[in-house]
Design a protein around this motif. Structure first.
Motif, mmCIF file in Angstrom:
data_model
loop_
_atom_site.group_PDB
_atom_site.id
_atom_site.type_symbol
_atom_site.label_atom_id
_atom_site.label_comp_id
_atom_site.label_asym_id
_atom_site.label_seq_id
_atom_site.Cartn_x
_atom_site.Cartn_y
_atom_site.Cartn_z
ATOM 1 N N LEU A 1 10.550 -8.550 -6.012
ATOM 2 C CA LEU A 1 10.487 -10.462 -4.984
ATOM 3 C C LEU A 1 11.458 -9.493 -3.746
ATOM 4 O O LEU A 1 11.933 -8.485 -3.567
ATOM 5 N N VAL A 2 10.104 -9.364 -2.955
ATOM 6 C CA VAL A 2 10.740 -9.374 -1.359
ATOM 7 C C VAL A 2 11.262 -10.903 -0.746
ATOM 8 O O VAL A 2 12.214 -10.270 -0.060
ATOM 9 N N ALA A 3 10.145 -11.542 -1.376
ATOM 10 C CA ALA A 3 10.900 -13.002 -0.250
ATOM 11 C C ALA A 3 9.893 -14.073 -0.748
ATOM 12 O O ALA A 3 8.564 -13.581 -2.066
ATOM 13 N N ALA A 4 10.871 -15.046 -1.022
ATOM 14 C CA ALA A 4 9.833 -16.800 -1.245
ATOM 15 C C ALA A 4 10.352 -18.030 -1.116
ATOM 16 O O ALA A 4 11.768 -18.010 0.261
ATOM 17 N N ILE A 5 9.323 -18.377 -1.469
ATOM 18 C CA ILE A 5 9.681 -20.517 0.178
ATOM 19 C C ILE A 5 8.886 -21.363 -1.597
ATOM 20 O O ILE A 5 8.133 -21.093 -1.897
ATOM 21 N N THR A 6 9.891 -22.809 -1.606
ATOM 22 C CA THR A 6 10.339 -23.333 -2.133
ATOM 23 C C THR A 6 9.225 -24.208 -1.509
ATOM 24 O O THR A 6 8.565 -23.632 0.274
ATOM 25 N N THR A 7 7.900 -24.975 -2.107
ATOM 26 C CA THR A 7 7.702 -26.095 -2.330
ATOM 27 C C THR A 7 8.098 -26.928 -0.796
ATOM 28 O O THR A 7 8.048 -27.703 0.199
ATOM 29 N N GLY A 8 9.369 -27.308 -1.294
ATOM 30 C CA GLY A 8 10.553 -27.687 0.436
ATOM 31 C C GLY A 8 10.422 -26.617 1.707
ATOM 32 O O GLY A 8 11.425 -26.970 2.624
ATOM 33 N N GLY A 9 10.445 -25.591 1.231
ATOM 34 C CA GLY A 9 10.258 -24.850 2.150
ATOM 35 C C GLY A 9 11.604 -24.075 2.344
ATOM 36 O O GLY A 9 12.273 -22.935 3.305
ATOM 37 N N LEU A 10 12.739 -23.754 1.529
ATOM 38 C CA LEU A 10 13.563 -22.968 0.942
ATOM 39 C C LEU A 10 13.037 -21.708 0.801
ATOM 40 O O LEU A 10 12.211 -21.509 0.278
ATOM 41 N N THR A 11 13.786 -20.876 1.352
ATOM 42 C CA THR A 11 13.542 -19.311 1.085
ATOM 43 C C THR A 11 14.683 -18.334 0.898
ATOM 44 O O THR A 11 15.575 -19.117 0.656
ATOM 45 N N ASN A 12 13.782 -17.179 -0.130
ATOM 46 C CA ASN A 12 14.252 -16.628 -0.324
ATOM 47 C C ASN A 12 14.507 -14.822 -0.306
ATOM 48 O O ASN A 12 12.784 -14.691 -0.448
ATOM 49 N N TYR A 13 15.177 -13.667 0.257
ATOM 50 C CA TYR A 13 14.546 -12.236 0.028
ATOM 51 C C TYR A 13 15.277 -11.299 -0.387
ATOM 52 O O TYR A 13 16.547 -11.218 -0.650
ATOM 53 N N ALA A 14 14.973 -10.772 -0.530
ATOM 54 C CA ALA A 14 15.650 -9.082 -1.338
ATOM 55 C C ALA A 14 16.274 -8.657 0.231
ATOM 56 O O ALA A 14 16.240 -8.382 1.168
ATOM 57 N N ASP A 15 17.700 -8.379 -0.378
ATOM 58 C CA ASP A 15 18.808 -7.853 0.722
ATOM 59 C C ASP A 15 18.205 -6.798 1.647
ATOM 60 O O ASP A 15 18.448 -6.423 2.434
ATOM 61 N N SER A 16 17.205 -5.966 1.014
ATOM 62 C CA SER A 16 16.456 -4.488 1.772
ATOM 63 C C SER A 16 15.477 -5.254 2.949
ATOM 64 O O SER A 16 15.755 -4.685 4.078
#
Length: 118
Positions: free
Chosen positions: A47-62
């Motif tokens: 996983l590199v990055a993700a975004i929820t339906t509400g716009g919350l994001t998550n990223y790989a540390d790298s």
């Protein structure tokens, strides 16, 4: 039937930028959690990055601080802006869509090659 089509990959020098796009068709884009994954030769898909339906994001540390994921529900499109690219970012990048409401489903694009090299 849900389809994902990526674009924007290519060859870039270290320190350069690219923007990947992924268009979803065949369903209502706004109900999907969207993500970008990548797979380098000989390595597992991550996983590199993700975004929820509400716009919350998550990223790989790298990639934190260098990559930005976003979505435009009006255009059925998610983007991955990649800055300060490094040779270690070289991989095939895949768009991913996940529907968490019933009927649940997970969908993948065909992938786009990103090569970072001088």
């Amino acid at each position: 039937q849900v389809q994902l089509v990526e674009s924007g990959g290519g060859l870039v020098q270290p320190g350069g930028s690219l923007r990947l796009s992924c268009v979803l068709s065949g369903s209502i884009f706004s109900i999907y959690v969207m993500g970008w994954y990548r797979q380098a030769p000989g390595k597992q898909r991550e996983l590199v990055a993700a975004i929820t339906t509400g716009g919350l994001t998550n990223y790989a540390d790298s990639v934190k601080g260098r990559f930005t994921i976003s979505r435009d529900n009006a255009k059925n499109t998610t983007y991955l802006q990649m800055n300060s690219l490094e040779p270690e970012d070289t991989a095939v990048y895949y768009c991913n869509a996940q529907r968490w409401t019933i009927p649940r489903g997970v969908y993948w694009g065909q992938g786009t090659q990103v090569t970072v090299s001088s």
